[in-house]
Design a protein around this motif. Structure first.
Motif, PDB file in Angstrom:
ATOM      1  N   ALA A  74       3.459   3.946   9.131  1.00  0.00           N
ATOM      2  CA  ALA A  74       2.276   3.129   8.871  1.00  0.00           C
ATOM      3  C   ALA A  74       2.083   2.761   7.399  1.00  0.00           C
ATOM      4  O   ALA A  74       1.394   1.788   7.100  1.00  0.00           O
ATOM      5  N   CYS A  75       2.667   3.532   6.477  1.00  0.00           N
ATOM      6  CA  CYS A  75       2.457   3.265   5.053  1.00  0.00           C
ATOM      7  C   CYS A  75       3.254   2.032   4.611  1.00  0.00           C
ATOM      8  O   CYS A  75       4.112   1.521   5.341  1.00  0.00           O
ATOM      9  N   ASP A  76       2.985   1.574   3.396  1.00  0.00           N
ATOM     10  CA  ASP A  76       3.662   0.386   2.881  1.00  0.00           C
ATOM     11  C   ASP A  76       5.176   0.572   2.837  1.00  0.00           C
ATOM     12  O   ASP A  76       5.939  -0.345   3.179  1.00  0.00           O
ATOM     13  N   ASP A  77       5.636   1.753   2.391  1.00  0.00           N
ATOM     14  CA  ASP A  77       7.076   1.990   2.292  1.00  0.00           C
ATOM     15  C   ASP A  77       7.736   1.993   3.664  1.00  0.00           C
ATOM     16  O   ASP A  77       8.822   1.421   3.843  1.00  0.00           O
ATOM     17  N   CYS A  78       7.107   2.641   4.645  1.00  0.00           N
ATOM     18  CA  CYS A  78       7.678   2.651   5.994  1.00  0.00           C
ATOM     19  C   CYS A  78       7.736   1.245   6.573  1.00  0.00           C
ATOM     20  O   CYS A  78       8.723   0.859   7.203  1.00  0.00           O
ATOM     21  N   ARG A  79       6.667   0.482   6.369  1.00  0.00           N
ATOM     22  CA  ARG A  79       6.641  -0.882   6.917  1.00  0.00           C
ATOM     23  C   ARG A  79       7.689  -1.777   6.252  1.00  0.00           C
ATOM     24  O   ARG A  79       8.152  -2.740   6.843  1.00  0.00           O
ATOM     25  N   ALA A  80       8.084  -1.416   5.015  1.00  0.00           N
ATOM     26  CA  ALA A  80       9.155  -2.150   4.339  1.00  0.00           C
ATOM     27  C   ALA A  80      10.534  -1.615   4.698  1.00  0.00           C
ATOM     28  O   ALA A  80      11.540  -2.151   4.254  1.00  0.00           O
ATOM     29  N   GLY A  81      10.577  -0.550   5.515  1.00  0.00           N
ATOM     30  CA  GLY A  81      11.851   0.030   5.928  1.00  0.00           C
ATOM     31  C   GLY A  81      12.357   1.133   5.030  1.00  0.00           C
ATOM     32  O   GLY A  81      13.439   1.679   5.277  1.00  0.00           O
ATOM     33  N   TYR A  82      11.580   1.491   3.989  1.00  0.00           N
ATOM     34  CA  TYR A  82      11.993   2.541   3.056  1.00  0.00           C
ATOM     35  C   TYR A  82      11.323   3.855   3.427  1.00  0.00           C
ATOM     36  O   TYR A  82      10.503   4.391   2.670  1.00  0.00           O
ATOM     37  N   MET A  83      11.705   4.404   4.571  1.00  0.00           N
ATOM     38  CA  MET A  83      11.116   5.680   4.984  1.00  0.00           C
ATOM     39  C   MET A  83      11.457   6.801   4.007  1.00  0.00           C
ATOM     40  O   MET A  83      10.764   7.813   3.940  1.00  0.00           O
ATOM     41  N   ILE A  84      12.528   6.617   3.222  1.00  0.00           N
ATOM     42  CA  ILE A  84      12.896   7.590   2.202  1.00  0.00           C
ATOM     43  C   ILE A  84      11.744   7.815   1.233  1.00  0.00           C
ATOM     44  O   ILE A  84      11.572   8.910   0.683  1.00  0.00           O
ATOM     45  N   SER A  85      10.914   6.803   0.995  1.00  0.00           N
ATOM     46  CA  SER A  85       9.836   6.888   0.011  1.00  0.00           C
ATOM     47  C   SER A  85       8.483   7.208   0.625  1.00  0.00           C
ATOM     48  O   SER A  85       7.476   7.242  -0.099  1.00  0.00           O
ATOM     49  N   CYS A  86       8.442   7.446   1.924  1.00  0.00           N
ATOM     50  CA  CYS A  86       7.186   7.804   2.594  1.00  0.00           C
ATOM     51  C   CYS A  86       6.678   9.135   2.034  1.00  0.00           C
ATOM     52  O   CYS A  86       7.442  10.093   1.895  1.00  0.00           O
ATOM     53  N   THR A  87       5.391   9.200   1.713  1.00  0.00           N
ATOM     54  CA  THR A  87       4.800  10.425   1.155  1.00  0.00           C
ATOM     55  C   THR A  87       3.856  11.118   2.141  1.00  0.00           C
ATOM     56  O   THR A  87       3.196  12.086   1.783  1.00  0.00           O
ATOM     57  N   SER A  88       3.805  10.645   3.367  1.00  0.00           N
ATOM     58  CA  SER A  88       2.932  11.260   4.372  1.00  0.00           C
ATOM     59  C   SER A  88       3.439  12.651   4.756  1.00  0.00           C
ATOM     60  O   SER A  88       4.656  12.896   4.773  1.00  0.00           O
ATOM     61  N   PRO A  89       2.539  13.571   5.090  1.00  0.00           N
ATOM     62  CA  PRO A  89       2.973  14.880   5.607  1.00  0.00           C
ATOM     63  C   PRO A  89       3.791  14.761   6.895  1.00  0.00           C
ATOM     64  O   PRO A  89       4.511  15.699   7.262  1.00  0.00           O
TER      65      PRO A  89
END
Length: 348
Positions: A99-114
């Motif tokens: 749901a975060c901006d990074d995930c929506r851009a396809g960069y799950m590597i940068s997701c900071t969610s728990p």
């Protein structure tokens, strides 16, 4: 069969097999039968060698190891629409919150969610016969690419491709790569496919030999005269692009020294430090200094397409293959620092 054996890495170069139930996919999930699971230098640096096994996104939670998995869809859960049993797949190795901006851009590597969890780090990875995956982390593997190709795409080649994209490498560039281990060699192969001239620096004889066997003849050795060697190889002009894939401070400094005015320097290798004088090495040369960390899932999908078009097989970087039962030997061999890519494979 209801259980399976998987590899767990307790740290300090220790090794365990653990028996676990074969998981069943829930809504939005797929069960993948493993065909190849390659080893990554990050596994050695952050999980296999240290006693303290990381914090934040690199924290290891005692799960089945292996974040470079590739295999065949065995079973799908409710709501899975894109993939079906029998499909060949590569896994993007981080499942983000979505749901975060990074995930929506396809960069799950940068997701900071728990909720973020990487395969082989915070959730079970590929060093077992089966892996439970989220459908949204799958990329279809072309029939022309092998399962070993796919496993290497899952991190190593994906990381290399993202770095090449970040530096906008093209046929106009002469490229320097310090560190010709698996990632550095992947960068070299991709830069060549993009039309660039490639020069490498590598201190390990076995890795220089592997690079030369793949057609890279311009390789300098680190040392006091390394910069002189590189400037000669660049016609005294320097390099439009320099990648450090070693994580070694002296190699990173060498990239800054050897870069051409207005060039791009990309740090890819993890760990280590870097100390330098910004004015002569960065500001006055008007360099762009970039960091690159893995790829997006969109880039991974694009990479699969390009590798098929170029007839380029990441598998050429492999020097050692092991079965799952030989996984301890796989880690011990890779830990010598003298290999190319090391991979665990299933023949069935």
């Amino acid at each position: 069969m209801t259980t399976m054996r998987g590899v767990v890495l307790p740290g300090e170069r220790q090794f365990e097999f653990r028996d676990l139930p074969i998981p069943r996919p829930q809504a939005g999930q797929v069960l993948v039968r493993m065909k190849a699971s390659s080893l990554c230098g990050s596994d050695l640096r952050a999980i296999y060698r240290p006693k303290d096994q990381g914090h934040g996104p690199e924290a290891y939670r005692g799960v089945i190891a292996g974040h470079e998995p590739c295999g065949v869809v065995e079973e799908v859960g409710l709501g899975v629409k894109t993939f079906a049993p029998g499909d060949r797949v590569v896994l993007y190795h981080i499942a983000g919150c979505g749901a975060c901006d990074d995930c929506r851009a396809g960069y799950m590597i940068s997701c900071t969610s728990p909720q973020r969890a990487a395969y082989g780090w915070q959730r079970d990875g590929g060093h077992a016969p089966y892996l439970l995956a989220e459908e949204r982390t799958l990329v279809r593997l072309s029939d022309s690419l092998s399962y070993v190709d796919g496993a290497i795409i899952a991190c190593g080649f994906g990381t290399a491709f993202a770095a090449c994209e970040r530096a906008a490498v093209s046929g106009k560039d002469r490229v320097l790569i310090t560190g010709l281990g698996p990632v550095g060699l992947s960068v070299a192969l991709l830069c060549r496919a993009l039309g660039a001239e490639v020069v490498g620096v590598e201190g390990v004889a076995e890795r220089r030999e592997l690079a030369r066997s793949l057609g890279f003849e311009q390789i300098a050795e680190p040392g006091e005269d390394a910069l002189e060697q590189l400037m000669a190889l660049s016609g005294q002009r320097g390099f439009e692009v320099a990648f450090d894939c070693s994580g070694v401070a002296s190699a990173r400094h060498l990239c800054l020294e050897a870069a051409r005015t207005w060039g791009r320097v990309v740090l890819v290798g993890e760990g280590g430090t870097l100390n330098f004088e910004p004015s002569p090495l960065l500001i006055h040369k008007q360099l762009s200094l970039l960091g690159s960390w893995v790829c997006s899932i969109g880039q991974m999908q694009r990479l699969v397409e390009l590798l098929e078009r170029w007839k380029l097989h990441p598998e050429v970087t492999v020097t050692h293959r092991f079965t799952l039962e030989q996984a301890q030997s796989a880690y011990e061999t890779f830990d010598t620092g003298k290999t190319g890519k090391v991979v665990i494979v299933w023949d069935d």
